[in-house]
Structures are given as structure tokens and as C-alpha cells.
Design an enzyme around this catalytic site. Structure first.
Site, PDB file in Angstrom:
ATOM      1  N   ARG A  62       5.771  -6.229   3.896  1.00 36.86           N
ATOM      2  CA  ARG A  62       4.618  -5.548   3.298  1.00 36.86           C
ATOM      3  C   ARG A  62       4.525  -6.067   1.873  1.00 36.86           C
ATOM      4  O   ARG A  62       5.553  -6.306   1.233  1.00 36.86           O
ATOM      5  CB  ARG A  62       4.812  -4.036   3.345  1.00 36.86           C
ATOM      6  CG  ARG A  62       5.058  -3.575   4.795  1.00 36.86           C
ATOM      7  CD  ARG A  62       4.882  -2.102   4.990  1.00 36.86           C
ATOM      8  NE  ARG A  62       5.558  -1.672   6.207  1.00 36.86           N
ATOM      9  CZ  ARG A  62       4.947  -1.436   7.369  1.00 36.86           C
ATOM     10  NH1 ARG A  62       3.644  -1.554   7.475  1.00 36.86           N
ATOM     11  NH2 ARG A  62       5.636  -1.041   8.430  1.00 36.86           N
ATOM     12  N   ASP A  85       2.845   1.558  17.896  1.00 34.84           N
ATOM     13  CA  ASP A  85       2.208   2.885  17.886  1.00 34.84           C
ATOM     14  C   ASP A  85       0.942   2.962  18.744  1.00 34.84           C
ATOM     15  O   ASP A  85       0.491   4.054  19.086  1.00 34.84           O
ATOM     16  CB  ASP A  85       1.830   3.291  16.453  1.00 34.84           C
ATOM     17  CG  ASP A  85       3.022   3.267  15.519  1.00 34.84           C
ATOM     18  OD1 ASP A  85       4.142   3.466  16.010  1.00 34.84           O
ATOM     19  OD2 ASP A  85       2.834   3.034  14.307  1.00 34.84           O
ATOM     20  N   ASP A 119      -2.076   2.567  17.836  1.00 37.39           N
ATOM     21  CA  ASP A 119      -3.044   3.418  17.127  1.00 37.39           C
ATOM     22  C   ASP A 119      -4.256   2.637  16.616  1.00 37.39           C
ATOM     23  O   ASP A 119      -4.975   3.112  15.743  1.00 37.39           O
ATOM     24  CB  ASP A 119      -2.343   4.150  15.961  1.00 37.39           C
ATOM     25  CG  ASP A 119      -1.697   3.186  14.974  1.00 37.39           C
ATOM     26  OD1 ASP A 119      -1.696   1.967  15.231  1.00 37.39           O
ATOM     27  OD2 ASP A 119      -1.195   3.649  13.936  1.00 37.39           O
ATOM     28  N   ARG A 124       4.163   7.336  14.412  1.00 37.11           N
ATOM     29  CA  ARG A 124       3.541   7.809  13.156  1.00 37.11           C
ATOM     30  C   ARG A 124       2.586   8.956  13.448  1.00 37.11           C
ATOM     31  O   ARG A 124       2.996   9.961  13.989  1.00 37.11           O
ATOM     32  CB  ARG A 124       2.870   6.654  12.428  1.00 37.11           C
ATOM     33  CG  ARG A 124       3.865   5.856  11.643  1.00 37.11           C
ATOM     34  CD  ARG A 124       3.190   4.916  10.721  1.00 37.11           C
ATOM     35  NE  ARG A 124       2.305   4.038  11.473  1.00 37.11           N
ATOM     36  CZ  ARG A 124       1.759   2.956  10.984  1.00 37.11           C
ATOM     37  NH1 ARG A 124       1.980   2.636   9.726  1.00 37.11           N
ATOM     38  NH2 ARG A 124       0.984   2.197  11.709  1.00 37.11           N
TER      39      ARG A 124
HETATM   40  P1  ATP Z   1       1.693  -1.201  10.999  1.00 35.60           P
HETATM   41  O1  ATP Z   1       0.667  -0.489  11.841  1.00 35.60           O
HETATM   42  O2  ATP Z   1       2.816  -1.715  11.783  1.00 35.60           O
HETATM   43  O3  ATP Z   1       2.114  -0.439   9.781  1.00 35.60           O
HETATM   44  P2  ATP Z   1      -0.147  -2.576   9.317  1.00 35.60           P
HETATM   45  O4  ATP Z   1      -0.748  -3.928   9.400  1.00 35.60           O
HETATM   46  O5  ATP Z   1      -1.107  -1.414   9.370  1.00 35.60           O
HETATM   47  O6  ATP Z   1       0.955  -2.510  10.459  1.00 35.60           O
HETATM   48  P3  ATP Z   1       0.398  -2.090   6.496  1.00 35.60           P
HETATM   49  O7  ATP Z   1       1.685  -1.905   5.808  1.00 35.60           O
HETATM   50  O8  ATP Z   1      -0.625  -1.019   6.425  1.00 35.60           O
HETATM   51  O9  ATP Z   1       0.771  -2.454   8.021  1.00 35.60           O
HETATM   52  O10 ATP Z   1      -0.294  -3.438   5.945  1.00 35.60           O
HETATM   53  C1  ATP Z   1       0.421  -4.648   5.855  1.00 35.60           C
HETATM   54  C2  ATP Z   1       0.058  -5.353   4.572  1.00 35.60           C
HETATM   55  O11 ATP Z   1      -1.347  -5.599   4.550  1.00 35.60           O
HETATM   56  C3  ATP Z   1       0.328  -4.543   3.306  1.00 35.60           C
HETATM   57  O12 ATP Z   1       1.648  -4.688   2.848  1.00 35.60           O
HETATM   58  C4  ATP Z   1      -0.668  -5.152   2.325  1.00 35.60           C
HETATM   59  O13 ATP Z   1      -0.150  -6.334   1.752  1.00 35.60           O
HETATM   60  C5  ATP Z   1      -1.839  -5.530   3.223  1.00 35.60           C
HETATM   61  N1  ATP Z   1      -2.894  -4.492   3.155  1.00 35.60           N
HETATM   62  C6  ATP Z   1      -2.900  -3.275   3.723  1.00 35.60           C
HETATM   63  N2  ATP Z   1      -4.019  -2.582   3.428  1.00 35.60           N
HETATM   64  C7  ATP Z   1      -4.743  -3.393   2.621  1.00 35.60           C
HETATM   65  C8  ATP Z   1      -6.005  -3.278   1.943  1.00 35.60           C
HETATM   66  N3  ATP Z   1      -6.758  -2.180   2.049  1.00 35.60           N
HETATM   67  N4  ATP Z   1      -6.433  -4.332   1.197  1.00 35.60           N
HETATM   68  C9  ATP Z   1      -5.680  -5.447   1.085  1.00 35.60           C
HETATM   69  N5  ATP Z   1      -4.498  -5.612   1.681  1.00 35.60           N
HETATM   70  C10 ATP Z   1      -4.017  -4.619   2.439  1.00 35.60           C
END
Ligand code: ATP
Length: 353
Positions: A93, A148, A150, A192
């Protein structure tokens, strides 16, 4: 017709290979890892190779984009990974990437590497990040991968099926000991804010009660069900609790107490039944992806590359009614993930006798 090294006519090359203006694409994995991400990377690299595109892998998701962690990938680099959990590209992340400066660095690095198309394998946060990179010659396509399940606009995301199977395996084992001791087992699973893992694993594992955030419940009803199960002669009961049910639980819950412990304590006090708790944790993220996850990952990975070659950008490829469908990312962000509550009703009916 030329005969390949195995003596087969190379018929696959006739009519399937497509011409594309694009020369180089990149792929990264981001967010929480999920079993099947490797199968998706393989599908991206091999589909691109087949269509004679160069592929770069970006290590550690958006963090690697900012810090120029590109590696060359070819069909051999993705040999022997289809069956492995986790992700060979690692995941991370990145707080830095959420800033305009971080995003500008990432775009600059992509341009310098000659990348015209980027495949982002991850969850909705990763897709929001991907959209920031879109434009000025860079196209992006998202592939949903999270245990998840989701993410809206796809029936399943990569990793979910494997996780459900992992949970079922554990339930089978717990059932053996639960029967021997005539106890109640409360099992907490990940997800989650969503109850998909608990619902599918509960239905497939025959759990007596499934507690998920999407369905209101009362712990007194849960106790009543357990008592009537006992009166019907059930030797044991399994209560499957999604980690996200915290909000549905009554006040009085200690902040350090997981949902499962709260449920177990309540049941013990109210019914006097001997109760045990198992909180599954990260075991649910690992393991070899199931056939379903590998097939899903292969189909989505291949389609993502084809979409880039077709000049499309800003989409997520998903599976709806077993067909691969692309949805604009903006629409994905606006939708709510739906849940088939008929599954919950069915599980309730089947386990209440
Ligand atoms: P998981 O569902 O497994 O958590 P995810 O892709 O939703 O996966 P996040 O931690 O929400 O996981 O997002 C991964 C990375 O994407 C973040 O660490 C960040 O760098 C980037 N990111 C998330 N949201 C944003 C946003 N709104 N704008 C820009 N970058 C983002």
C-alpha cells in the site's frame, strides 16, 4: 504449414493473433494479496507475448511505480506460477501514491519506460489509483482480485473461491472435534465489511448459524436456534461469524474483543453450552488457488490485454453470469456490491432441522 517444436501445426497463430499499435504494457498487483493473482499475471504476460507486446512487471504495486521498480517479463518468467498463492510481483500500500506528486512521478516513470497500457490487479482502492494514471497516452484496465469479494460489477473476484474452500476445510476439521465433545464452535472469518466469505463458506460447510453484516440478527435468536438444535439432537453447532458484524452486535462489546468472542461469551452466558472460538486470520489469504480462481484469473487477464489492444481504457473486467464483461471504473465506484440473500435463507432452512 510450419510445424512447431512439438510437431503440431501452429494453427493457433492463424486468425487469433491481433495487430496492435501498442508496443509495451505493464502489470502490477496492489492492495491485499489474493490467491490467483499469479495466474492473472501469467495470463497477462502470455496473452501479451502471444500478440507480440512487451510486458514490464512493476514490483510492489504503486510504490514500485513511484520508485521505478520495473522488471522485464516474458512467457518464461511466469512459468510455474499458475498454482502458487500470493503474487510474484509483491503487493504494497502506498501513501505517497495518493498525493499528486506521487502520481506525477508514477506517470513520468511509466512514460520513460515506454508503457502505454497498465493492468492493475487489486481491489477498488487500487482501481481509484489506476484512474489517476489514465490519460496522455496511458491506458488502464483493472482486474478484480480480493478474497473479500466486495467489488461491484463482477459476480466474483479472484481469490474468493480459494478462501471459501480454505474456510470449508477448517470447518470440516472443527466439525470432527465439535462432534466428539458436543460443543458449540464460533468461527470468525475475514471479509472486512462484507459477509460473502461467511455466507458461501457457511452454506457450503453446513454451519448452523451465519452472522453477516448485511443481515440484521439478534443474539437471543441465535441462542434460541442453538437450544432448539440441541433439542433436535444435534451433537454440535457451528456458528460462522463475519469479522464485519461488529456494528450489528449489541452495545457492551469490549473494543479488544473480536466479534466471535463476543458471540461465544453471550451464548455461553445465556445457554450454558460449552463454547469454543476459532479466529481464522491470515491463513485465509494463502494456499494454492482453486481451479475456479485459476480459470477466472486466466480469462480476466487475457481480456484485460485484449482491451488495451482495442484502445480501451478506464474499465474493470469482471465476470457476470459466467460471461466476461467490462464496466467503466467510474460506474464500479458508484455501485454497491450486491449479495444473494437467498443463499442466507437457504442456509438457514437447511441448517435448522
Ligand atoms: P483490498 O480490497 O485488498 O484492500 P485495494 O486495492 O482496495 O485492495 P487499498 O489499500 O484500498 O487496497 O488501495 C491500494 C493502494 O491504492 C493504496 O495504498 C493507494 O496507494 C492506492 N489508492 C487507494 N485509493 C486511492 C485513491 N482514492 N486515489 C489514489 N490512490 C489510491
Amino acid at each position: 504449414m510450419w510445424k512447431g517444436e512439438y510437431g503440431f501445426a501452429e494453427i493457433a497463430d492463424i486468425g487469433y493473433r491481433r495487430a496492435s499499435r501498442m508496443k509495451t504494457i505493464a502489470v502490477l498487483t496492489s492492495g491485499g494479496d489474493a490467491p490467483g493473482m499469479n495466474a492473472a499475471i501469467r495470463a497477462v504476460v502470455r496473452t501479451a507475448g502471444y500478440h507480440q507486446l512487451n510486458v514490464l512487471g512493476v514490483m510492489r504495486g504503486f510504490h514500485g511505480l513511484i520508485h521505478d521498480e520495473f522488471i522485464e517479463l516474458n512467457p518464461r518468467s511466469v512459468a510455474d506460477i499458475i498454482h502458487r498463492g500470493g503474487t510474484i510481483l509483491k503487493s504494497a500500500r502506498s501513501q505517497e501514491f495518493t498525493t499528486p506528486e506521487g502520481q506525477a512521478k508514477a506517470v513520468e516513470n511509466l512514460r520513460r519506460a515506454g508503457v502505454e497500457g497498465l493492468v492493475v490487479i487489486g481491489g477498488d482502492g487500487s482501481f481509484r489509483g489506476a484512474l489517476r494514471l489514465q490519460g496522455d497516452g496511458i491506458s488502464v484496465i483493472g482486474i478484480p482480485a480480493t478474497i473479500d469479494n466486495d467489488i461491484p460489477c463482477t459476480d466474483f473476484s479472484i481469490g474468493f473461491d480459494t478462501t471459501v474452500n480454505t474456510v470449508i476445510e477448517v470447518i470440516n476439521k472443527i466439525r470432527d472435534t465439535a462432534t466428539s465433545h458436543e460443543r458449540i464452535y464460533v468461527v470468525e472469518v475475514m471479509g472486512r465489511h462484507s459477509g460473502h466469505i461467511a455466507l458461501y463458506a457457511g452454506l457450503a460447510g453446513g454451519a448452523e448459524t451465519i452472522l453477516i453484516p448485511e443481515v440484521d440478527f439478534s443474539l437471543d435468536d441465535v441462542c434460541e436456534r442453538l437450544v432448539s438444535g440441541y433439542e433436535l439432537g444435534k451433537a454440535h453447532s457451528i456458528v460462522l461469524v463475519a469479522e464485519g458484524v461488529g456494528g450489528n452486535l449489541k452495545a457492551g462489546r469490549s473494543l479488544n474483543e473480536s466479534s466471535a468472542f463476543h458471540v461465544a461469551n453471550y451464548v455461553m452466558e445465556k445457554t450454558g453450552f460449552e463454547t469454543r472460538v476459532t479466529v481464522l486470520g491470515h491463513i485465509q489469504r494463502g494456499g494454492n488457488p482453486t481451479a475456479n480462481d485459476r480459470i477466472l484469473a486466466s480469462r480476466l487477464g487475457a481480456r484485460a490485454v485484449e482491451m488495451l489492444m482495442e484502445g480501451r481504457s478506464g474499465y474493470m473486467v469482471g465476470i457476470i453470469n459466467n460471461e466476461i464483461k467490462a464496466t467503466p471504473l467510474e460506474e464500479v465506484f458508484q455501485q454497491e456490491k450486491s449479495m444473494d440473500l437467498e443463499f442466507h435463507r437457504l442456509a438457514h432452512i437447511l441448517a435448522s432441522q
